[in-house]
Design a protein around this motif. Structure first.
Motif, PDB file in Angstrom:
ATOM      1  N   GLN A 166      31.020  76.911   1.427  1.00  0.00           N
ATOM      2  CA  GLN A 166      30.175  75.417   1.781  1.00  0.00           C
ATOM      3  C   GLN A 166      28.659  75.675   2.132  1.00  0.00           C
ATOM      4  O   GLN A 166      28.005  74.911   1.564  1.00  0.00           O
ATOM      5  CB  GLN A 166      31.187  74.906   2.774  1.00  0.00           C
ATOM      6  CG  GLN A 166      32.388  74.354   2.519  1.00  0.00           C
ATOM      7  CD  GLN A 166      33.157  73.827   3.680  1.00  0.00           C
ATOM      8  OE1 GLN A 166      32.824  74.349   4.995  1.00  0.00           O
ATOM      9  NE2 GLN A 166      34.353  73.290   3.429  1.00  0.00           N
ATOM     10  N   THR A 167      28.545  76.717   2.754  1.00  0.00           N
ATOM     11  CA  THR A 167      27.241  77.123   3.190  1.00  0.00           C
ATOM     12  C   THR A 167      26.253  77.276   2.195  1.00  0.00           C
ATOM     13  O   THR A 167      25.305  76.777   1.834  1.00  0.00           O
ATOM     14  CB  THR A 167      27.003  78.173   4.246  1.00  0.00           C
ATOM     15  OG1 THR A 167      27.979  77.752   5.440  1.00  0.00           O
ATOM     16  CG2 THR A 167      25.685  78.375   4.562  1.00  0.00           C
ATOM     17  N   VAL A 168      26.789  78.081   1.181  1.00  0.00           N
ATOM     18  CA  VAL A 168      26.072  78.464  -0.015  1.00  0.00           C
ATOM     19  C   VAL A 168      25.808  77.207  -0.863  1.00  0.00           C
ATOM     20  O   VAL A 168      24.796  77.141  -1.680  1.00  0.00           O
ATOM     21  CB  VAL A 168      26.843  79.562  -0.982  1.00  0.00           C
ATOM     22  CG1 VAL A 168      26.339  79.745  -2.171  1.00  0.00           C
ATOM     23  CG2 VAL A 168      26.881  81.191  -0.066  1.00  0.00           C
ATOM     24  N   ALA A 169      26.833  76.435  -1.066  1.00  0.00           N
ATOM     25  CA  ALA A 169      26.550  75.088  -1.947  1.00  0.00           C
ATOM     26  C   ALA A 169      25.624  74.334  -1.269  1.00  0.00           C
ATOM     27  O   ALA A 169      24.574  73.992  -2.132  1.00  0.00           O
ATOM     28  CB  ALA A 169      27.898  74.473  -1.810  1.00  0.00           C
ATOM     29  N   LYS A 170      25.681  74.178  -0.016  1.00  0.00           N
ATOM     30  CA  LYS A 170      24.258  73.343   0.424  1.00  0.00           C
ATOM     31  C   LYS A 170      22.983  74.095   0.325  1.00  0.00           C
ATOM     32  O   LYS A 170      21.959  73.400  -0.057  1.00  0.00           O
ATOM     33  CB  LYS A 170      24.523  73.508   2.213  1.00  0.00           C
ATOM     34  CG  LYS A 170      25.977  72.493   2.403  1.00  0.00           C
ATOM     35  CD  LYS A 170      25.995  72.507   4.027  1.00  0.00           C
ATOM     36  CE  LYS A 170      27.174  71.646   4.399  1.00  0.00           C
ATOM     37  NZ  LYS A 170      27.180  71.742   5.788  1.00  0.00           N
ATOM     38  N   ARG A 171      22.921  75.329   0.300  1.00  0.00           N
ATOM     39  CA  ARG A 171      21.763  76.264   0.070  1.00  0.00           C
ATOM     40  C   ARG A 171      21.324  76.073  -1.355  1.00  0.00           C
ATOM     41  O   ARG A 171      19.978  75.918  -1.669  1.00  0.00           O
ATOM     42  CB  ARG A 171      21.966  77.490   0.593  1.00  0.00           C
ATOM     43  CG  ARG A 171      21.945  77.889   1.949  1.00  0.00           C
ATOM     44  CD  ARG A 171      21.997  79.227   2.312  1.00  0.00           C
ATOM     45  NE  ARG A 171      22.168  79.565   3.790  1.00  0.00           N
ATOM     46  CZ  ARG A 171      22.114  80.594   4.418  1.00  0.00           C
ATOM     47  NH1 ARG A 171      22.134  81.828   3.603  1.00  0.00           N
ATOM     48  NH2 ARG A 171      22.354  80.773   5.570  1.00  0.00           N
ATOM     49  N   LEU A 172      22.340  76.022  -2.075  1.00  0.00           N
ATOM     50  CA  LEU A 172      21.755  75.943  -3.613  1.00  0.00           C
ATOM     51  C   LEU A 172      21.407  74.625  -3.936  1.00  0.00           C
ATOM     52  O   LEU A 172      20.289  74.166  -4.558  1.00  0.00           O
ATOM     53  CB  LEU A 172      23.141  76.065  -4.454  1.00  0.00           C
ATOM     54  CG  LEU A 172      23.636  77.364  -4.652  1.00  0.00           C
ATOM     55  CD1 LEU A 172      25.005  77.521  -5.428  1.00  0.00           C
ATOM     56  CD2 LEU A 172      22.541  78.520  -5.146  1.00  0.00           C
ATOM     57  N   ARG A 173      21.913  73.522  -3.382  1.00  0.00           N
ATOM     58  CA  ARG A 173      21.504  71.957  -3.528  1.00  0.00           C
ATOM     59  C   ARG A 173      19.987  71.986  -2.919  1.00  0.00           C
ATOM     60  O   ARG A 173      19.146  71.307  -3.550  1.00  0.00           O
ATOM     61  CB  ARG A 173      22.390  70.978  -2.839  1.00  0.00           C
ATOM     62  CG  ARG A 173      23.593  70.725  -3.791  1.00  0.00           C
ATOM     63  CD  ARG A 173      24.482  69.706  -3.253  1.00  0.00           C
ATOM     64  NE  ARG A 173      25.019  70.014  -2.120  1.00  0.00           N
ATOM     65  CZ  ARG A 173      26.399  69.701  -1.625  1.00  0.00           C
ATOM     66  NH1 ARG A 173      26.883  68.689  -2.340  1.00  0.00           N
ATOM     67  NH2 ARG A 173      26.878  69.946  -0.564  1.00  0.00           N
ATOM     68  N   SER A 174      19.781  72.570  -1.933  1.00  0.00           N
ATOM     69  CA  SER A 174      18.372  72.581  -1.210  1.00  0.00           C
ATOM     70  C   SER A 174      17.403  72.936  -2.149  1.00  0.00           C
ATOM     71  O   SER A 174      16.154  72.688  -1.940  1.00  0.00           O
ATOM     72  CB  SER A 174      18.362  73.181   0.155  1.00  0.00           C
ATOM     73  OG  SER A 174      18.603  74.402   0.072  1.00  0.00           O
ATOM     74  N   VAL A 175      17.648  74.041  -2.699  1.00  0.00           N
ATOM     75  CA  VAL A 175      16.491  74.587  -3.666  1.00  0.00           C
ATOM     76  C   VAL A 175      16.081  73.917  -4.893  1.00  0.00           C
ATOM     77  O   VAL A 175      14.961  74.116  -5.231  1.00  0.00           O
ATOM     78  CB  VAL A 175      17.151  76.039  -4.044  1.00  0.00           C
ATOM     79  CG1 VAL A 175      16.164  76.723  -4.907  1.00  0.00           C
ATOM     80  CG2 VAL A 175      17.358  76.956  -2.597  1.00  0.00           C
ATOM     81  N   ILE A 183      17.887  83.302  -4.980  1.00  0.00           N
ATOM     82  CA  ILE A 183      18.200  84.452  -4.453  1.00  0.00           C
ATOM     83  C   ILE A 183      18.011  84.927  -3.055  1.00  0.00           C
ATOM     84  O   ILE A 183      18.951  85.288  -2.224  1.00  0.00           O
ATOM     85  CB  ILE A 183      17.896  85.850  -5.449  1.00  0.00           C
ATOM     86  CG1 ILE A 183      18.461  85.930  -6.803  1.00  0.00           C
ATOM     87  CG2 ILE A 183      18.244  87.061  -4.870  1.00  0.00           C
ATOM     88  CD1 ILE A 183      17.960  86.390  -7.802  1.00  0.00           C
ATOM     89  N   GLN A 184      16.724  84.541  -2.680  1.00  0.00           N
ATOM     90  CA  GLN A 184      16.259  84.717  -1.251  1.00  0.00           C
ATOM     91  C   GLN A 184      17.031  83.564  -0.254  1.00  0.00           C
ATOM     92  O   GLN A 184      17.558  84.310   0.755  1.00  0.00           O
ATOM     93  CB  GLN A 184      14.918  84.092  -1.254  1.00  0.00           C
ATOM     94  CG  GLN A 184      13.822  84.979  -1.984  1.00  0.00           C
ATOM     95  CD  GLN A 184      12.553  84.728  -2.008  1.00  0.00           C
ATOM     96  OE1 GLN A 184      12.165  83.505  -1.840  1.00  0.00           O
ATOM     97  NE2 GLN A 184      11.714  85.605  -2.357  1.00  0.00           N
ATOM     98  N   SER A 185      17.507  82.416  -0.637  1.00  0.00           N
ATOM     99  CA  SER A 185      18.240  81.396   0.164  1.00  0.00           C
ATOM    100  C   SER A 185      19.540  82.204   0.585  1.00  0.00           C
ATOM    101  O   SER A 185      20.195  82.029   1.375  1.00  0.00           O
ATOM    102  CB  SER A 185      18.108  80.306  -0.329  1.00  0.00           C
ATOM    103  OG  SER A 185      19.015  79.312   0.234  1.00  0.00           O
ATOM    104  N   VAL A 186      20.282  82.339  -0.646  1.00  0.00           N
ATOM    105  CA  VAL A 186      21.447  82.910  -0.569  1.00  0.00           C
ATOM    106  C   VAL A 186      21.811  84.216   0.287  1.00  0.00           C
ATOM    107  O   VAL A 186      22.775  84.244   1.118  1.00  0.00           O
ATOM    108  CB  VAL A 186      22.318  83.210  -2.078  1.00  0.00           C
ATOM    109  CG1 VAL A 186      23.506  83.750  -1.856  1.00  0.00           C
ATOM    110  CG2 VAL A 186      22.495  81.786  -2.819  1.00  0.00           C
ATOM    111  N   LYS A 187      20.995  85.230   0.250  1.00  0.00           N
ATOM    112  CA  LYS A 187      21.181  86.409   0.957  1.00  0.00           C
ATOM    113  C   LYS A 187      20.720  86.424   2.482  1.00  0.00           C
ATOM    114  O   LYS A 187      20.935  87.336   3.171  1.00  0.00           O
ATOM    115  CB  LYS A 187      20.248  87.401   0.375  1.00  0.00           C
ATOM    116  CG  LYS A 187      18.721  87.428   0.538  1.00  0.00           C
ATOM    117  CD  LYS A 187      17.928  88.464  -0.168  1.00  0.00           C
ATOM    118  CE  LYS A 187      16.483  88.546   0.040  1.00  0.00           C
ATOM    119  NZ  LYS A 187      15.955  89.704  -0.531  1.00  0.00           N
ATOM    120  N   GLU A 188      20.125  85.268   3.060  1.00  0.00           N
ATOM    121  CA  GLU A 188      19.784  84.930   4.371  1.00  0.00           C
ATOM    122  C   GLU A 188      21.465  85.019   5.009  1.00  0.00           C
ATOM    123  O   GLU A 188      22.335  84.788   4.463  1.00  0.00           O
ATOM    124  CB  GLU A 188      19.108  83.735   4.584  1.00  0.00           C
ATOM    125  CG  GLU A 188      17.740  83.552   4.142  1.00  0.00           C
ATOM    126  CD  GLU A 188      17.115  82.619   4.307  1.00  0.00           C
ATOM    127  OE1 GLU A 188      17.673  81.441   5.042  1.00  0.00           O
ATOM    128  OE2 GLU A 188      15.845  82.254   3.893  1.00  0.00           O
TER     129      GLU A 188
END
Length: 493
Positions: free
Chosen positions: A135-144, A180-185
């Motif tokens: 769920q967190t990754v999904a939010k990060r992808l949408r934010s990018v 990639i930068q967003s997901v790896k945080e």
């Protein structure tokens, strides 16, 4: 006839009487009419009330059906865990965008994303933590990405992104880098810090491929990104297509190889350091395609990609080994893929073979690598402990090539530690390497484990550890992998 007064009087009386009767009946009839009207009015009000109630009920049903339709549409089109578009909606949207691109000559990019390290997090901390991570990754992808772009979850830890109307490769590179930068945080869940990465395959629409081709090409590029070290993005190109065709051809032949009895077991001897005699063998799968041996690095990685095939081949190896136990009095070590440590199929197969054959389980060693353990730690631990309890031996292969060797020695009940050949390569030149290897052997001794030195290639290497009762040798200095009949001859000699 002449009317008389009396007759007139009688007639008047008769008329009065008739008038009285008429008036009486008229009032009664009027009252009856009024009653009927009242009854009809009451019935009308009742019917109106029923109609009103029915109308309200129908309106409620219509609203409920509308809400249900919306829910069903949401279930049909959206992933329930992340709220992203699901595979169905993604495929529809991709088809629409493709038609739009063809009509208006608007290019777009398809990104295929697979998370690096998700399975380890999921297996280590459980599915609830894994779900929150997704769920967190999904939010990060949408934010990018931009509002007009689509983010979808295909299933598991696989995501896709459609970047609409994007005509510059540099823009795709910029967005992919941000992903990639967003997901790896770091992701903090219930006071646990977890980390994952993202490998991305990118396909730039060429106005030729259909929907399935686009997905396949982006997927191919993603696997190239995985093989290249993960945590990166790679664009699909024609060379990958050629590789895919070659790989597909080999995979097709491999799938039929077992039925055609083209797989064979070869055996590399394990030599005792005290007497330099054969004490055991490592069982190695080989493929004779049209009578010629195919190099292992050409087909074993492809076997590993197909979980059903690697299971079938490994279970065949185990049964073939059991049949050979009575022909030679040595130990047999069989390699176990990480894929066999994800469910109970290995245990169930061993139980079936134990019912079918009578054999000494102590003479069979199952070898696993540090890498296979790290990808599935908790489940692998449970399975291997069960295998050990069943009476088989366990061997840790390629010791020193992973990151948590000591943790594995503490957690898993290994009987043998196989030391990777890189520790032997510089022994003659480096005292540090020699001391390190001596320390590993001493540690294994304290843990009641035996040592097998892999990749022994020189007499000097043998001389350093000869006559060590805890150590055995394996390598081309003594023997290459042999066919069983050749092994028998060498052993009897």
């Amino acid at each position: 006839m002449q009317l008389t007064k009396k007759m007139l009087i009688d007639e008047i009386k008769a008329l009065k009487k008739a008038s009285a009767l008429h008036a009486k009946y008229s009032v009664s009839q009027y009252k009856n009419v009024l009653k009927t009207l009242d009854a009809l009015e009451a019935e009308k009000e009742l019917l109106e009330q029923k109609v009103k109630q029915r109308t309200i009920h129908l309106e409620t049903e219509i609203q409920e059906n509308k809400e249900l339709t919306n829910k069903l549409e949401k279930v049909a089109k959206y992933d329930q865990l992340t709220g992203l578009a699901n595979r169905y909606l993604f495929l529809n949207e991709l088809s629409i965008i493709q038609n739009e691109a063809n009509l208006l000559q608007k290019p777009f990019a398809l990104l295929f994303i697979d998370l690096d390290g998700f399975k380890l997090v999921n297996d280590t901390y459980g599915h609830e933590i894994g779900d929150v991570l997704l769920q967190t990754v999904a939010k990060r992808l949408r934010s990018v990405v931009r509002k007009e772009d689509m983010v979808a979850r295909l299933g598991g830890d696989e995501f896709t992104i459609i970047l609409r109307n994007i005509d510059q490769k540099s823009k795709v590179e910029f967005i992919s880098t941000k992903i990639i930068q967003s997901v790896k945080e770091v992701i903090s869940i219930e006071q646990i810090n977890v980390y994952v990465g993202a490998s991305i395959g990118i396909y730039l629409y060429d106005f030729e491929s259909d929907v399935q081709d686009m997905i396949a090409k982006a997927d191919i590029a993603m696997y190239e990104a995985k093989k290249g070290g993960k945590g990166q993005f790679i664009f699909f190109d024609g060379y990958m297509q050629e590789q895919l065709q070659t790989t597909t051809h080999i995979k097709t032949r491999i799938k039929n190889a077992l039925q055609r009895e083209e797989f064979v077991n070869y055996y590399q001897p394990v030599i005792g350091s005290n007497d330099l005699e054969i004490k055991g063998v490592e069982v190695l799968i080989r493929w004779k395609d049209q009578g010629k041996l195919v190099p292992p690095d050409k087909f074993i990685p492809l076997l590993e990609e197909d979980i059903s095939l690697i299971k079938e081949v490994t279970f065949w190896q185990i049964e073939d080994t059991i049949k050979k136990l009575s022909k030679i009095d040595i130990t047999f070590a069989i390699n176990i893929s990480a894929k066999l440590l994800s469910d109970n199929d290995l245990i169930e197969t061993l139980q079936k073979l134990e019912k079918k054959y009578s054999f000494d389980k102590k003479r069979i060693f199952f070898e696993v690598t540090e890498t296979s353990l790290s990808s599935n730690f908790l489940v692998a631990s449970k399975i291997l402990k069960t295998v050990k309890q069943m009476g088989y031996n366990l061997s840790l292969d390629d010791f020193g090539t992973g990151y948590s060797s000591l943790a594995y020695l503490r957690e898993f009940p290994f009987d043998v530690m196989k030391i990777d050949k890189k520790f032997l390569d510089n022994l003659a030149k480096s005292q540090k390497d020699k001391k390190l290897l001596d320390a590993i052997i001493y540690m294994a001794h304290l843990l009641d484990m035996r040592i097998i030195l892999e990749g022994v290639e020189t007499q000097k290497q043998v001389n350093m550890f000869e006559k060590n009762e805890f150590t055995k040798f394996q390598g081309f200095f003594f023997s290459k992998p042999l066919e069983f009949e050749t092994l028998l001859k060498n052993y009897k000699r």
